[in-house]
Every structure is written in C-alpha cells, then in structure tokens.
Design an enzyme around this catalytic site. Structure first.
Site, PDB file in Angstrom:
ATOM      1  N   CYS A 157       0.819  -1.402  -0.179  1.00 52.73           N
ATOM      2  CA  CYS A 157       0.156  -0.001  -0.105  1.00 52.73           C
ATOM      3  C   CYS A 157       1.024   1.243  -0.072  1.00 52.73           C
ATOM      4  CB  CYS A 157      -0.949  -0.145   1.173  1.00 52.73           C
ATOM      5  SG  CYS A 157      -2.339   1.010   1.032  1.00 52.73           S
ATOM      6  N   ASP A 162      -7.992  -4.272  -7.900  1.00 53.66           N
ATOM      7  CA  ASP A 162      -7.726  -3.147  -6.781  1.00 53.66           C
ATOM      8  C   ASP A 162      -8.236  -1.778  -7.254  1.00 53.66           C
ATOM      9  OD1 ASP A 162      -6.416  -1.203  -5.376  1.00 53.66           O
ATOM     10  OD2 ASP A 162      -4.656  -2.141  -5.465  1.00 53.66           O
ATOM     11  N   HIS A 165      -7.361  -4.861  -3.573  1.00 53.21           N
ATOM     12  CA  HIS A 165      -6.217  -4.097  -2.407  1.00 53.21           C
ATOM     13  C   HIS A 165      -6.097  -4.885  -1.208  1.00 53.21           C
ATOM     14  CE1 HIS A 165      -3.794  -0.475  -1.941  1.00 53.21           C
ATOM     15  NE2 HIS A 165      -4.269  -0.542  -0.765  1.00 53.21           N
TER      16      HIS A 165
END
Length: 269
Positions: A130, A188, A220
């Site tokens: 991330c 994602d 994600h």
C-alpha cells in the site's frame, strides 16, 4: 535453522522527531559472525502492525535483516493504528500531511541503520504494501537499494503522495538503477487499470528493469492477514512471496557485479 532476534532503534530526524525502526534479525546458532543482506520493510498507513511484523519475520527467516520504520513519527509515537475507521482516517490524513522529502529521509536513515550493522553484508533491498509499496519504489531511487518488491503501491499513478499531493515518483523513474517487482490485484480499486497501465508504460519506456504482476481475482490489501475486510488471499500471497524471494535471492544474496545489457534474444522455438 534460522531464528529471529527482534530489537528496536530510535533515530533522530532532521525535523527533530524520533523515528523508531523495528529490526527482525536472522540468527543462525553457532555462527555469530554470519552476514546477511538487509531489507527495508515499509508499512501501510497503519504503521508497523501485526501483519507487517509477521511479513518482516517471514522475510527474516529466509536470511535477511529486516528493518521496518514507523512512518508517522512527526505526528504520533511508533504504536500501530487500529484497522478501523478512526485509524484509517488518521493514516490517510498523515499520508498527505507528511512531506515527500521526509518520507525519503526516513528511507535513507533506515538504509543507513542497516549498513552500520556488522552483520549486514552491504546489499540492501526494499519492500512494502500500500503506502509502503510506494515508499519501497521511492527507496529504489537510492542507488544503495538493489531491488524493491512493491505490493499494490498507491498514489504512484496519481502523483498524490505527501503534502500538496504532488509527488515526483514517476518523473524520477530514470533514477532507479536496481530491479523492481510491481505486484497488483486486477480488482484493486485504489490503483485502477488505467493507473496500472501508466505505471507499467512509464517503467517500460524508461528502460527500468522490472517485472509486473497482476492477479485476476485479487483486491487491494490481499496479503494482509488480519482485518482485511474479506480480501486476504493466502494462496496468491504465497505466490507473491516466492516472487520476492526470487528477486532478493538473485540480487541481494549473489554479488552480480556491474549490470551489462548484453543478452541477445534469438527468434527460436
């Protein structure tokens, strides 16, 4: 047998705050002078949480000294944020309040902290998820970082990291001399298809050495094994860890010497 020793180091930064670095150090019994490569492990917006620590321990168990810096030391202590709405809001706010220059300083100081260890062999990699995926990418702008594995790196495609939401990560792609592995899920929604296409195209046109992976059913945060909101995919996570081990094993455990683009690909069957 590889055991893990954990310790912490507090480092002063240019703005006067103290950054805590969490170390996960491999230990091989009866070999006290063994040397290992180092890996900077960057966290998500929640700082060094349980999943990040477990990720670092897994890497350390394969013979790498892992160093995980606390990202938001300008605003908070080193404690992790909760995976809840207040924790998410706080992390997202800090992410665009901290300057890009401060993120880069954190990376530099963490690499420095690895290199001063007598047990480090001087070869450094970076990884993260991330926010941490983006920071691992930026860490590769430091020529001491020979490889980076970036899991679902956010904000690269939109240039939106840091204060003012105007980072230069893609513009500086030519400064990356090591090798990258970019890993995304095709579902994602933090890095949409056009964003992933932009990242891949920019890396390709810059002549960067990189591999680019997109997993069909992954969203994600698919490697986060705690409170992932039903997105954790252990099977794909295992595949991605093998990608990491291949890249780090080839670039950090072997002294490859200087890079020379001399491979000629023949048109053969």
């Amino acid at each position: 047998m590889v055991l893990i020793k954990e310790f912490e180091k507090d480092v002063k930064t240019a703005n006067g705050s103290t950054m805590r670095i969490f170390f996960f150090h491999p230990i091989i019994p009866n070999y006290p002078h063994a040397k290992f490569p180092g890996v900077v492990v960057f966290s998500e917006i929640y700082q060094v949480t349980g999943p990040v620590q477990r990720f670092a321990r897994q890497i350390a168990g394969q013979g790498y000294i892992c160093a995980a810096p606390s990202s938001f030391h300008e605003f908070e202590g080193p404690e992790p944020f909760a995976y809840d709405v207040p924790g998410t809001d706080k992390g997202n706010e800090y992410k665009i309040t901290k300057t890009v220059e401060a993120y880069d300083e954190d990376a530099t100081l963490t690499v420095d902290a690895l290199l001063v260890l007598k047990t480090c062999n001087g070869r450094i990699g970076a990884t993260g998820m991330c926010l941490g995926g983006h920071l691992a990418y930026r860490a590769a702008l430091d020529e001491r970082v020979l490889a980076a594995v970036c899991y679902f790196a956010t904000d690269i495609h939109g240039h939106t990291l840091g204060k003012g939401k105007c980072d230069d990560s893609l513009k500086r792609v030519g400064g990356i001399k090591g090798e990258l592995a970019m890993i995304f899920g095709k579902l994602d929604n933090h890095v949409p298809p056009e964003g992933r296409d932009l990242i891949r195209k920019t890396l390709h046109e810059a002549g960067t050495r990189f591999s680019f992976y997109e997993f069909a059913w992954s969203q994600h945060a698919f490697i986060r094994d705690e409170l992932s909101k039903d997105r954790y995919d252990p099977a794909v996570t295992k595949v991605c860890f093998e990608i990491l081990l291949e890249l780090f094993g080839r670039t950090l455990k072997i002294d490859l010497g200087p890079y020379e683009a001399n491979l000629k690909v023949e048109d053969i069957c």
